[in-house]
Design an enzyme around this catalytic site. Structure first.
Site: not given
Ligand code: UDX
Length: 424
Positions: A33, A144, A198, A202, A246, A251, A254, A257, A321
């Site tokens: 890093d 993922f 990918k 998402n 729901a 947020g 990932c 973005k 984020r």
């Molecule tokens: C996500 C993807 O799941 C992962 O595969 C990718 O590589 C990176 O992005 P992450 O951002 O860690 O992972 O969070 P995730 O658990 O997927 O939730 C994302 C957002 O969706 C959160 O804000 C969560 O609160 C929201 N969410 C998720 C909902 O509002 N409803 C749901 O049913 C599921």
């Protein structure tokens, strides 16, 4: 395959999980890093991010894990370089690839190394790098990982995607072999398809969330309960039960973005991706809908005391984020309300981004004298608060907006709370 040391470039959240998990699988890992403080603290065994199980894994494999600021250490000892640098969105919505370019620059004209791209990059990036850097090995291997369960996601993946074009097939075989012990299905494909898998995954998950959020909003008007609707839908195995909760919008680092990146990428290629435009807009509106619910019960918000429970974009992470809390704090400040926010791990970290909200040291401190509590992040400890006793006693007005349908509505209503959930 003989065990050769592996290189990891960029020790952020993805890089550290990747390095620690490959070490756990028995590999010597050199992780680099550019931030000296980070490398120093990792070398002392201190993990700078909140990710369950990761500190233990780093400690357990300390002998196989080497942290350095010097790219030369990696170039000398390793052949496969897992690129885990961040690719944040620029103002135009395109991905900022400057950190990927910097790695490429450091590689010079070496054809002894292969870039294994874990960072999320626009479709076409691998091809373009290979065109410009004739002879460089390139394998697309998107991550993922979900924050909060990243170690488990790495060790027990639903699938592993390995994309390569003809000239890099041998490197791709090496990468595939590294994942063989995990027993997961390997999707072997060309580079562009791997890149698209990918982004499309998402974007699809984000679409699922915006879809159920709109069903929730309509359910509020028509008297249905979105939790029942989601349960009934999810039992159809073409739909599946996951990502149908729901809430106050998605947020994180990932989804926002990647949806934006895919939409932009489509646009740049001359295609208007209409569905994703709506997915983004629905999410923005969803993040703000809570304000209307507060106004419905409290009237104009100037001077009102609002407690935000949860700042992180989801539980079990300190990542803020694109968190809904930031948008809500900003909007509430705009409406003239006073906001007190509490999060078990992310509060202080987000202080500067919370639009003047004060940070409470505990949930009870946050709710003290509040006209309303807004539950933004479903941290387990929020369900265990003494809602009907201590919380109710401390609040000025017993109003709860439960942004995740997480609390026991019947219990709260029986205790005299006004309860607003999502889609019910
Ligand atoms: C996500 C993807 O799941 C992962 O595969 C990718 O590589 C990176 O992005 P992450 O951002 O860690 O992972 O969070 P995730 O658990 O997927 O939730 C994302 C957002 O969706 C959160 O804000 C969560 O609160 C929201 N969410 C998720 C909902 O509002 N409803 C749901 O049913 C599921």
């Amino acid at each position: 395959m003989e065990r050769e040391p592996l290189g990891v470039v960029g020790v952020g959240w993805v890089g550290l999980v990747t390095a620690a998990c490959f070490a756990e699988l028995g590999h010597e890992v050199w992780a680099r890093d550019i931030v000296p403080e980070k490398v120093e603290s990792l070398s002392r065994g201190e993990v700078p991010i909140h990710e369950p199980g990761l500190p233990e894994l780093v400690a357990k494999n300390a002998e196989r894990l080497h942290f350095t600021t010097d790219m030369g250490d990696l170039l000398e000892r390793t052949r496969l370089l897992f690129v885990c640098v961040d690719t944040p969105p620029t103002y135009s919505g395109d991905a900022d690839l400057s950190r990927v370019e910097a790695v490429l620059g450091e590689l010079g004209d070496s054809n002894e190394h292969a870039l294994v791209m874990k960072s999320t990059v626009p479709v076409g990036t691998g091809r373009s790098i290979q065109r410009r850097r004739d002879g460089v090995g390139y394998v697309a291997n998107p991550e993922f990982l979900k924050e909060g369960t990243a170690v488990g996601d790495f060790m027990k993946p639903d699938r592993v995607v390995v994309g390569a074009n003809d000239e890099s097939e041998e490197y791709a075989d090496n990468v595939e072999a590294l994942y063989a012990p995990l027993g997961a299905e390997i999707v072997r494909t060309d580079v562009a398809s791997a890149e698209m898998i990918k982004l499309a995954s998402n974007a699809f998950l984000a679409t699922k969330i915006s879809f159920i959020n709109e069903i929730a909003n309509v359910s509020e008007e028509l008297g249905a309960d979105v939790r029942e609707v989601a349960r009934g839908m999810g039992l159809d195995d073409r739909i599946g039960p996951k990502f149908l909760q729901a809430g106050v919008g998605f947020g994180g680092s990932c989804f926002p973005k990647d949806v934006q990146a895919l939409k932009q990428l489509a646009g740049n290629s001359g295609y208007h991706f209409q569905l994703l435009t709506a997915v983004v807009e629905v999410n923005e509106l969803q993040k703000r809908r809570t304000i209307g619910k507060l106004q419905k019960h409290l009237g104009p918000l100037p001077g009102k005391e609002i407690a935000l429970l949860g700042v992180a974009f989801k539980p079990n992470t300190d990542d803020v984020r694109e968190a809904t809390s930031l948008v809500l704090a900003g909007r509430l400040a705009g409406e003239g309300a006073n906001v007190r926010a509490y999060d078990p791990v992310a509060g202080r970290k987000a202080e500067d981004m919370l639009a003047g909200a004060s940070i409470a040291e505990s949930a009870l401190e946050a709710v003290d004298g509040a006209d309303a509590v807004v539950l933004v992040t479903e941290w387990p400890e929020f369900a265990e608060l003494d809602w009907t006793g201590e919380v109710k006693k401390r609040m000025r007005v017993p109003l709860v907006v439960d942004g995740r349908n997480f609390l026991d509505r019947d219990k709260l209503v029986a205790a005299g709370f006004t309860y607003e959930g999502i889609g019910r």
